[in-house]
Design a protein around this motif. Structure first.
Motif, mmCIF file in Angstrom:
data_model
loop_
_atom_site.group_PDB
_atom_site.id
_atom_site.type_symbol
_atom_site.label_atom_id
_atom_site.label_comp_id
_atom_site.label_asym_id
_atom_site.label_seq_id
_atom_site.Cartn_x
_atom_site.Cartn_y
_atom_site.Cartn_z
ATOM 1 N N UNK A 1 0.737 -1.134 0.084
ATOM 2 C CA UNK A 1 -0.068 0.006 -0.044
ATOM 3 C C UNK A 1 0.820 1.331 0.133
ATOM 4 N N UNK A 2 0.369 2.243 -0.909
ATOM 5 C CA UNK A 2 1.437 3.498 -0.953
ATOM 6 C C UNK A 2 0.335 4.518 -0.721
ATOM 7 N N UNK A 3 0.680 5.433 0.099
ATOM 8 C CA UNK A 3 -0.196 6.712 0.338
ATOM 9 C C UNK A 3 0.329 7.646 -0.352
ATOM 10 N N UNK A 4 -0.722 8.265 -1.267
ATOM 11 C CA UNK A 4 -0.850 9.331 -2.176
ATOM 12 C C UNK A 4 -1.223 10.554 -1.349
ATOM 13 N N UNK A 5 -0.332 10.914 -0.886
ATOM 14 C CA UNK A 5 -0.491 12.204 0.254
ATOM 15 C C UNK A 5 -1.132 13.358 -0.215
ATOM 16 N N UNK A 6 -1.015 13.878 -1.448
ATOM 17 C CA UNK A 6 -1.826 15.007 -1.756
ATOM 18 C C UNK A 6 -1.664 15.294 -3.297
ATOM 19 N N UNK A 7 -2.262 16.220 -3.721
ATOM 20 C CA UNK A 7 -2.519 16.562 -5.424
ATOM 21 C C UNK A 7 -2.430 17.870 -5.572
ATOM 22 N N UNK A 8 -1.835 18.720 -4.712
ATOM 23 C CA UNK A 8 -1.962 20.345 -5.113
ATOM 24 C C UNK A 8 -0.614 20.620 -5.749
ATOM 25 N N UNK A 9 -0.752 20.689 -6.992
ATOM 26 C CA UNK A 9 0.425 21.292 -7.720
ATOM 27 C C UNK A 9 -0.136 22.569 -8.843
ATOM 28 N N UNK A 10 0.830 23.610 -8.932
ATOM 29 C CA UNK A 10 0.450 24.722 -9.499
ATOM 30 C C UNK A 10 1.181 24.430 -10.871
ATOM 31 N N UNK A 11 0.789 25.396 -11.834
ATOM 32 C CA UNK A 11 1.231 25.218 -13.278
ATOM 33 C C UNK A 11 2.863 25.238 -13.347
#
Length: 331
Positions: A303-313
């Protein structure tokens, strides 16, 4: 030494925040599983409120203050972005004013989101100046500073993501992986795993250029970075871990470091395979999985924890500046 957070604390946190956070799904890539010969499950906390697992700890910390403190006039936090958003969002939920300190180099999308949640944002150059402010805040009645990781309620809240993930998996995992900034997510993962998957390995991951936790484990004492990191994994550029999280990080089954090139490699591949918007700090853990699987002699469930998805341009342009998809990830 008795631990300041235990599994019952995680259960209490789960009940307390159930009405506010999302039970995020698990994802798999059949192609990736076929290429590697193992089953990889991704816990998509990038789909959580505020776009990161930080919503869990931030929500529980603020809710606990509202429930237990005699007076809560304002909450404060310092963050590279995701914890900032989490505290700002939670403070708005419970009608508490919030002040968030963020470095001037913070991601534009994380800065704007924090403001949009209603917090007062103060940008800073010198972290030492913020440390002075933190001390002053903690001496004022009704004013509370919420650490992004070195806080018992925060750790308990973050641990709920691992409880969910293990419950969602068809079988008990052989290993669990998560990125390490200050260690709150990993601490919660270790607590949950020892209760629900006691034989599973819990493995932390850091960039080679932001390896303060790894250095601390090697030295047997908290050892900060010599200079601030400019790793592309901006969510884990922590300068120094905390005394609470250090007690858990010392007990990890392994701690792995990842190069900047491999962080970009796996960010591209996971965005491509999973069709998810994934931060570099999230994707980084997959290289540690790759390293670990090379040492295994039988099929494993991970199991891998994908911690976040906040990426700017700007970060997206940096990640995709060179095509990494020509090299298929095979063991």
């Amino acid at each position: 030494m008795s631990k300041p957070v235990n599994y019952s604390d995680l259960e209490q946190a789960r009940t307390a925040i159930a009405d506010y956070v999302i039970e995020t799904p698990l994802f798999q890539s059949r192609r990736l599983n076929d290429w590697l010969g193992h089953e990889i499950f991704f816990k998509a906390e990038n789909l959580q409120r505020v776009g990161a697992f930080k919503a869990r700890g931030g929500c529980y910390a603020v809710r606990s203050l509202r429930a237990n403190a005699s007076s809560v006039e304002r909450v404060y936090a310092r963050s590279l972005g995701n914890h900032a958003q989490a505290v700002a969002w939670a403070a708005r939920l419970f009608d508490i004013p919030a002040t968030i300190y963020m470095p001037k180099t913070v991601s534009a999308v994380k800065l704007q989101a924090t403001k949009d949640y209603g917090a007062d944002v103060v940008l800073y150059d010198d972290i030492k100046e913020v440390s002075v402010v933190e001390k002053e805040v903690n001496e004022r009645p009704g004013h509370f500073w919420i650490s992004p990781f070195n806080d018992k309620a925060v750790i308990a809240g973050q641990g709920t993501a691992t409880i969910e993930a293990i419950e969602q998996m068809p079988d008990v995992p052989d290993a669990l992986f998560a990125p390490c900034g200050g260690g709150g997510l990993l601490s919660g993962m270790w607590i949950a795993a020892r209760e629900l998957a006691p034989n599973a390995q819990v493995i932390g991951v850091e960039p080679e250029t932001a390896n303060d936790a790894w250095r601390s484990i090697q030295a047997g004492k908290i050892t900060p970075l010599d200079t601030p990191s400019d790793s592309i994994a901006d969510g884990v550029r922590t300068y120094e871990i905390g005394d609470i999280t250090f007690e858990y990080l010392k007990q990890m089954d392994d701690f792995m470091l990842v190069s900047e090139q491999r962080i970009m490699y796996w960010t591209q591949w996971l965005q491509h395979l999973l069709k998810l918007h994934i931060e570099t700090a999230s994707a980084m853990s997959m290289d540690a999985v790759y390293q670990w699987l090379q040492q295994q002699s039988s099929p494993k469930k991970v199991m891998v924890m994908l911690s976040g998805g906040n990426i700017d341009a700007a970060m997206m342009r940096r990640i995709w500046a060179e095509d990494q998809l020509q090299e298929i990830p095979r063991l």
